[in-house]
Write a protein that holds these residues in place. Structure first.
Motif, PDB file in Angstrom:
ATOM      1  N   GLY A  91     -10.673   1.301  -2.418  1.00 13.14           N
ATOM      2  CA  GLY A  91     -11.075   2.109  -3.568  1.00 13.14           C
ATOM      3  C   GLY A  91     -10.061   2.154  -4.690  1.00 13.14           C
ATOM      4  N   LEU A  92      -8.964   1.398  -4.585  1.00 12.79           N
ATOM      5  CA  LEU A  92      -7.919   1.381  -5.596  1.00 12.79           C
ATOM      6  C   LEU A  92      -7.850   0.029  -6.280  1.00 12.79           C
ATOM      7  CD1 LEU A  92      -5.008   3.137  -3.667  1.00 12.79           C
ATOM      8  CD2 LEU A  92      -6.475   4.166  -5.391  1.00 12.79           C
ATOM      9  N   MET A 121      -9.304   8.132   8.383  1.00 12.65           N
ATOM     10  CA  MET A 121      -9.666   9.373   7.690  1.00 12.65           C
ATOM     11  C   MET A 121     -10.124   9.067   6.267  1.00 12.65           C
ATOM     12  SD  MET A 121      -5.825  10.899   6.971  1.00 12.65           S
ATOM     13  CE  MET A 121      -6.439  12.270   6.010  1.00 12.65           C
ATOM     14  N   ARG A 122     -10.923   9.980   5.726  1.00 17.06           N
ATOM     15  CA  ARG A 122     -11.320   9.909   4.315  1.00 17.06           C
ATOM     16  C   ARG A 122     -10.542  10.970   3.543  1.00 17.06           C
ATOM     17  NH1 ARG A 122     -16.673   8.661   6.328  1.00 17.06           N
ATOM     18  NH2 ARG A 122     -17.150  10.884   6.526  1.00 17.06           N
ATOM     19  N   TRP A 123     -10.391  10.784   2.219  1.00 10.53           N
ATOM     20  CA  TRP A 123      -9.664  11.761   1.415  1.00 10.53           C
ATOM     21  C   TRP A 123     -10.284  11.848   0.025  1.00 10.53           C
ATOM     22  CZ3 TRP A 123      -8.132   7.024   2.959  1.00 10.53           C
ATOM     23  CH2 TRP A 123      -7.836   6.079   1.987  1.00 10.53           C
ATOM     24  N   GLY A 124     -10.144  13.018  -0.585  1.00 10.14           N
ATOM     25  CA  GLY A 124     -10.690  13.232  -1.926  1.00 10.14           C
ATOM     26  C   GLY A 124     -12.174  12.928  -1.970  1.00 10.14           C
ATOM     27  N   ASN A 125     -12.577  12.226  -3.013  1.00  8.43           N
ATOM     28  CA  ASN A 125     -13.983  11.834  -3.172  1.00  8.43           C
ATOM     29  C   ASN A 125     -14.235  10.404  -2.729  1.00  8.43           C
ATOM     30  OD1 ASN A 125     -14.728  14.331  -4.299  1.00  8.43           O
ATOM     31  ND2 ASN A 125     -13.939  13.696  -6.323  1.00  8.43           N
ATOM     32  N   PRO A 159      -4.165   8.879   3.521  1.00 11.10           N
ATOM     33  CA  PRO A 159      -4.559   8.624   2.133  1.00 11.10           C
ATOM     34  C   PRO A 159      -3.661   7.589   1.458  1.00 11.10           C
ATOM     35  CG  PRO A 159      -4.609  10.970   2.594  1.00 11.10           C
ATOM     36  CD  PRO A 159      -4.006  10.315   3.798  1.00 11.10           C
ATOM     37  N   VAL A 160      -4.290   6.693   0.691  1.00 16.25           N
ATOM     38  CA  VAL A 160      -3.573   5.639  -0.032  1.00 16.25           C
ATOM     39  C   VAL A 160      -3.618   5.954  -1.524  1.00 16.25           C
ATOM     40  CG1 VAL A 160      -3.430   3.167  -0.482  1.00 16.25           C
ATOM     41  CG2 VAL A 160      -4.240   3.975   1.734  1.00 16.25           C
ATOM     42  N   HIS A 161      -2.452   5.925  -2.189  1.00 21.54           N
ATOM     43  CA  HIS A 161      -2.370   6.334  -3.597  1.00 21.54           C
ATOM     44  C   HIS A 161      -2.036   5.196  -4.541  1.00 21.54           C
ATOM     45  CE1 HIS A 161      -2.860  10.437  -2.350  1.00 21.54           C
ATOM     46  NE2 HIS A 161      -1.736  10.433  -1.643  1.00 21.54           N
ATOM     47  N   THR A 162      -1.369   4.152  -4.059  1.00 21.51           N
ATOM     48  CA  THR A 162      -1.037   3.034  -4.938  1.00 21.51           C
ATOM     49  C   THR A 162      -1.301   1.717  -4.226  1.00 21.51           C
ATOM     50  OG1 THR A 162       1.278   2.933  -4.218  1.00 21.51           O
ATOM     51  CG2 THR A 162       0.777   4.359  -6.109  1.00 21.51           C
ATOM     52  N   LEU A 163      -1.629   0.712  -5.040  1.00 22.50           N
ATOM     53  CA  LEU A 163      -1.842  -0.649  -4.542  1.00 22.50           C
ATOM     54  C   LEU A 163      -1.148  -1.598  -5.511  1.00 22.50           C
ATOM     55  CD1 LEU A 163      -3.182  -2.894  -2.819  1.00 22.50           C
ATOM     56  CD2 LEU A 163      -5.219  -2.633  -4.274  1.00 22.50           C
ATOM     57  N   CYS A 164      -0.170  -2.333  -5.011  1.00 23.90           N
ATOM     58  CA  CYS A 164       0.568  -3.279  -5.844  1.00 23.90           C
ATOM     59  C   CYS A 164       0.354  -4.685  -5.306  1.00 23.90           C
ATOM     60  CB  CYS A 164       2.056  -2.934  -5.854  1.00 23.90           C
ATOM     61  SG  CYS A 164       3.073  -4.040  -6.860  1.00 23.90           S
ATOM     62  N   LEU A 220       0.859  -1.175   0.000  1.00 24.12           N
ATOM     63  CA  LEU A 220       0.000   0.000   0.000  1.00 24.12           C
ATOM     64  C   LEU A 220       0.898   1.228   0.000  1.00 24.12           C
ATOM     65  CD1 LEU A 220      -2.581  -1.007   2.775  1.00 24.12           C
ATOM     66  CD2 LEU A 220      -2.977  -1.001   0.306  1.00 24.12           C
ATOM     67  N   GLY A 221       0.808   2.053  -1.041  1.00 26.79           N
ATOM     68  CA  GLY A 221       1.575   3.300  -1.096  1.00 26.79           C
ATOM     69  C   GLY A 221       0.738   4.437  -0.533  1.00 26.79           C
ATOM     70  N   THR A 222       1.235   5.077   0.500  1.00 30.82           N
ATOM     71  CA  THR A 222       0.437   6.036   1.259  1.00 30.82           C
ATOM     72  C   THR A 222       1.142   7.392   1.337  1.00 30.82           C
ATOM     73  OG1 THR A 222       1.468   5.576   3.397  1.00 30.82           O
ATOM     74  CG2 THR A 222      -0.316   4.115   2.711  1.00 30.82           C
ATOM     75  N   GLU A 223       0.457   8.337   1.957  1.00 27.38           N
ATOM     76  CA  GLU A 223       1.137   9.543   2.425  1.00 27.38           C
ATOM     77  C   GLU A 223       1.787   9.219   3.776  1.00 27.38           C
ATOM     78  OE1 GLU A 223      -1.269  13.063   2.237  1.00 27.38           O
ATOM     79  OE2 GLU A 223      -1.879  12.670   0.170  1.00 27.38           O
ATOM     80  N   GLU A 224       2.591  10.150   4.287  1.00 25.81           N
ATOM     81  CA  GLU A 224       3.409   9.867   5.465  1.00 25.81           C
ATOM     82  C   GLU A 224       2.587   9.315   6.625  1.00 25.81           C
ATOM     83  OE1 GLU A 224       6.200  11.996   2.975  1.00 25.81           O
ATOM     84  OE2 GLU A 224       4.059  12.154   3.339  1.00 25.81           O
TER      85      GLU A 224
END
Length: 689
Positions: free
Chosen positions: A179-180, A148-152, A160-165, A10-14
Motif C-alpha cells: 500500500g506504499l 496485522m492490518r493498520w490504519g485504513n 505497520p509499514v511507514h516507508t518504502l525505499c 521497508l521502514g516499520t514499527e518495532e
C-alpha cells in the motif's frame, strides 16, 4: 550492460526481536530467488535488519534482462499441409497464435522429421519494470505467523509499514508494495537526530543510517555489542554471562547500542544465582557478571538504545526495574524453604501428568521404582536413586519454579540440601533433566544417571503405551529428545544396560494403565531408530549401520562397539570379498530354508577345500565367541578376515548343492556355521555392493 547496487528497505514499527534475524535473512533469500527467476544477474545479496527496518542490498545488479530468441515449434510439416499443399487448420491456428502467416514460418529439420518453426526476438525487461513484482513476491513469502492490518490499509504485515525505499544506484525505482509508493525517505533513530531523511544513493545506506544513529547491519551491531560487553566486564575483572541467543535478542532490540553498568543490593546474592540470572536474562535482557570463581556479582550490564546525556538516569531506572524482580525471587526462596520437598509429595497429586497416565505423584512413584532398579543394574546406590526419583518432581510445586520454570531441578538441588537430603540425592534432582539439548553435559553420578534415565524411559513407555506415537514433526512429549538423551547417557558413560530389560520393567510398573500391547517392541525400535539417525549424523556410513541394525542388539553400548568395529573392518582389504561371500552364503541358506544349529559331520567332508574351511572355522570358533562375549568385535572381524583364502577356495572348488543329499546337507551346515560366526558382530553381507 549497466550494473548498480540496489537497495530496498521497508521502514516499520518495532519488529518482534526474536523473529528479526529470520525476517532479515528470509527477505534477502526471497529477493535472491525472485531475481534468479527473473533472469537478472547479480553478484550477491546482503540483508540488514534493525528494530524498525528490514533492508536488502543487491550488489552489481544488471539493469535489465538479456534479450533472447524464443523458438516455438509448430505441427509437423506432414500434418501442416493437406494433399493440395494448403495449410491445415492446425497450421493456421498455430500461425495465428504466433501472429504470423503460415508461409512466414521457418522449418526445423531433425532426424525424426520436419516441423514448422517460429523464431521471435524478445527484448529483456528492465529493473524498473520488474522490481515491484520481485519485492511483492519476496514480502509475501516472509515467515509471518500473525499478520496485522493498520490504519485504513487493507494490506497486512507483521507490523505497520511507514516507508518504502527502492534505489538503483542513485535512481529511484517507482514501485508500490504493501500500500506504499517508494521514495527516498528513510526513518532515522526514534529519539536521536532527524526522524526522517532522504537517501541520495543506494551505496550510502549504511553510512547515512550511521549518521542518523542507526547501526543497520545486524551482524555488525551484535558484534559491537559483544565487544563492548566483554570490554566493560574485563575492566571490572568480571566475566559477562551471555550466549548467542541473548546477544542476538539484545541486538534485535536496539538500533544505537550503548552498554551501561548497573548494580543491585548485595543481599540478593543469598538467593541461588540461577534464579537471579534467569530473571535478569529472560525478563529484562540484562547481562549478568560473574566472578572468577563462577559466583554472581551484584554488578550487571545492560544495553540501552539511546546515548543519554545523563546516563545516571538510565542506570537508575534499570536498577529500579530489576529490584522488584529480585525481591520476588528472594521472597519465593525464603518462603519455599519453610516447607520440605518431601512434604510436597501429596501436592503432586493435584497436577496431571497425562490424563491416562495419572498425576505427577504417580509419575514420581514410577520414577522412584525404576530409578532404584536401574541403579542396581549399573552399580549405583539403589536407595539413593529411589529417594531422588521420589522427590524428582517436588520442586515443581515450589513458588520459585512456578514463577521461573527454567530453574526446575536447579531449585530442587538447593531445597534438598536445605532439607538435609544427601548430596547424591540433591545432585540427582538437579541432573535429572540432563542432557537438556544437543551437546549438553550428562549426569555426573550413577544415581543421577539412573534418575535421568528413569524419567525418560517412563515418558517414552507411557506415551507409547497409550498409542500416542510421534508423527511427522509432531512430538508434543519430546520423545525423540528423550530417546537421544537415553542413548547419550548410556553410551557416553559406557553403561551396560539392555533396553529390552529396562523397558519391560517400566511397562510392568505402569500395570494396567497401558493399552498398547506392543509397547515394549515399539519403544525399543523407536530408540534404536534414533540411534541409527544419531550415528548417521556422526558420519557413520549407512551400510555399516544397516549391517549392525540387522542383528538388533538392544544394549546401546554394545551396539556402538559393533558399529565402530564394522566401520574399521570395512577398510580391511578382505572386507569386500568377505561381504560378497557372506551375501552368497545368506542367499544359499535362505533359498534352501537352512536355519537352526549348525552341526557339521567331518566324515562327510569330501573335498580338500571344504575340509580346510571346516578346520579353520573350528580353530577360531571358541576365540570368536569369547571375544564377542567381551565385546571385542574388532578382534572378531579381524580374525574372521583370516578365513578369506579358505572361503574363496571353497566356492572355487566345492559344489554346495551336491547330488548326495547327506553331503549337500553337510555343506549347507558348514555354510551356516560360517555365517553364524560373522553374525556374532553384524550381517556383513549388507556391506556388499
Amino acid at each position: 550492460m549497466r550494473t548498480e547496487n540496489l537497495l530496498v528497505e521497508l521502514g516499520t514499527e518495532e519488529l518482534p526481536p526474536k523473529a528479526l534475524m529470520q525476517l532479515g535473512s528470509s527477505f534477502a533469500n526471497n529477493i535472491e530467488e525472485a531475481l534468479t527467476q527473473a533472469e537478472l544477474s547479480f553478484n550477491s545479496v546482503v540483508w540488514y535488519a534493525a528494530p524498525r527496518r528490514l533492508a536488502v542490498r543487491v550488489e552489481a545488479l544488471v539493469d535489465s534482462q538479456q534479450d533472447k530468441v524464443v523458438e516455438k515449434r509448430g505441427p509437423a510439416v506432414a500434418a501442416a499441409f493437406d494433399a493440395e499443399g494448403q495449410p491445415t487448420k492446425a497450421a493456421l491456428g498455430w500461425a495465428r497464435g504466433n501472429g504470423i502467416a503460415v508461409e512466414d514460418a521457418e522449418r526445423l529439420t531433425t532426424d525424426k522429421g520436419e516441423w514448422l518453426l517460429y523464431k521471435a526476438s524478445v527484448k529483456g525487461k528492465g529493473i524498473a519494470e520488474l522490481l515491484e513484482g520481485i519485492v511483492t513476491q519476496a514480502v509475501s513469502k516472509l515467515p509471518i505467523p500473525k499478520p496485522m492490518r493498520w490504519g485504513n490499509y487493507t494490506t497486512q504485515f507483521i507490523r505497520p509499514v511507514h516507508t518504502l525505499c527502492a534505489l538503483y544506484g542513485d535512481e529511484l525505482i517507482d514501485i508500490a508494495v504493501l500500500g506504499l509508493s517508494s521514495g527516498r525517505t528513510l526513518q532515522g533513530h526514534r529519539f536521536h537526530g532527524e526522524p526522517r531523511f532522504e537517501l541520495d544513493h543506494a551505496d550510502n545506506y549504511l553510512s547515512a543510517m550511521q549518521d542518523h544513529f542507526v547501526v543497520a547491519d545486524f551482524a555488525a551491531r551484535a558484534s559491537a555489542i559483544e565487544a563492548s560487553l566483554n570490554e566493560r566486564a574485563a575492566s571490572l575483572s568480571l566475566t559477562a554471562d551471555y550466549d548467542e541467543d541473548l546477544l542476538n535478542e539484545i541486538a534485535a532490540l536496539v538500533e544505537w547500542p550503548v552498554v551501561m553498568q548497573a548494580s543491585f543490593d548485595e543481599t540478593f546474592l543469598d538467593v541461588p544465582k540461577e534464579a537471579l540470572i534467569y530473571t535478569m536474562k529472560d525478563d529484562q535482557k540484562y547481562v549478568p557478571l560473574l566472578n572468577s570463581d563462577g559466583s554472581l556479582s551484584n554488578q550487571f550490564l545492560f544495553v540501552s538504545n539511546i546515548d543519554s546525556q545523563d546516563p545516571s538516569q538510565v542506570i537508575g531506572g534499570n536498577e529500579r526495574v530489576i529490584r522488584p524482580r529480585l525481591a520476588d525471587a528472594e521472597f519465593f526462596f525464603n518462603t519455599d524453604k519453610k516447607q520440605t520437598l518431601a512434604s510436597r509429595l501429596d501436592s503432586l497429586d493435584t497436577v496431571l501428568f497425562q490424563k491416562q497416565l495419572g498425576t505427577l505423584k504417580d509419575k514420581s512413584d514410577r520414577i522412584a521404582s525404576l530409578s532404584g532398579y536401574i541403579a542396581s543394574v549399573i552399580g549405583g546406590d539403589e536407595q539413593q536413586a529411589n529417594r531422588a526419583g521420589l522427590l524428582s518432581k517436588t520442586d515443581l510445586m515450589t513458588n520459585m519454579v512456578m514463577e521461573f520454570p527454567d530453574v526446575q531441578g536447579v531449585m530442587g538441588k538447593y531445597y534438598a540440601l536445605h532439607d538435609g537430603e544427601s548430596e547424591v540425592v540433591a545432585n540427582a534432582l538437579y541432573e535429572q533433566y540432563m542432557p537438556r539439548f544437543a551437546g549438553d553435559v550428562l549426569p555426573s553420578s550413577l544415581e543421577s544417571a539412573a534418575v535421568a534415565l528413569a524419567d525418560k524411559f517412563d515418558t517414552l513407555v507411557g506415551i507409547f503405551g497409550i498409542g500416542q506415537l510421534p508423527k511427522g514433526d509432531k512430538d508434543p512429549f519430546a520423545l525423540r529428545r528423550a530417546a537421544i538423551g537415553v542413548l547419550r547417557i548410556i553410551t557416553e558413560k559406557s553403561l551396560v544396560i539392555d533396553l529390552e530389560d529396562i523397558i519391560a520393567r517400566a511397562v510392568s510398573i505402569y500395570g494396567d494403565k497401558l493399552t498398547n500391547t506392543d509397547t515394549q517392541t515399539q519403544v525399543v525400535d523407536f530408540i534404536l531408530g534414533r540411534f541409527n539417525a544419531l550415528l548417521q549424523d556422526q558420519n557413520i556410513e549407512i551400510d555399516v549401520i544397516q549391517a549392525v541394525s540387522a542383528r538388533r542388539p538392544t544394549q546401546p553400548t554394545d551396539y556402538l562397539a559393533r558399529v565402530k568395529a564394522v566401520a574399521e573392518f570395512k577398510s580391511n582389504d578382505a572386507a569386500e570379498a568377505l561381504a560378497a561371500a557372506n551375501k552368497r552364503v545368506a542367499n544359499i541358506l535362505a533359498k534352501n530354508n537352512v536355519e537352526g544349529d549348525a552341526s557339521v559331520n567331518n566324515a562327510l567332508l569330501q573335498e580338500a577345500a571344504e575340509q580346510q574351511l571346516a578346520s579353520d572355522i573350528e580353530a577360531i570358533s571358541d576365540g570368536i565367541y569369547k571375544a564377542a562375549g567381551e565385546r571385542d568385535y574388532g578382534y572378531v572381524l579381524n580374525t574372521l578376515a583370516t578365513l578369506r583364502p579358505s572361503i574363496d577356495a571353497f566356492f572355487d572348488n566345492v559344489m554346495v548343492m551336491a547330488d548326495d543329499e547327506a553331503v549337500r546337507a553337510n555343506r549347507l551346515a558348514l555354510l551356516l556355521a560360517l555365517r553364524e560366526l560373522f553374525l556374532t558382530t553384524a550381517d556383513v553381507s549388507l556391506l556388499a555392493k
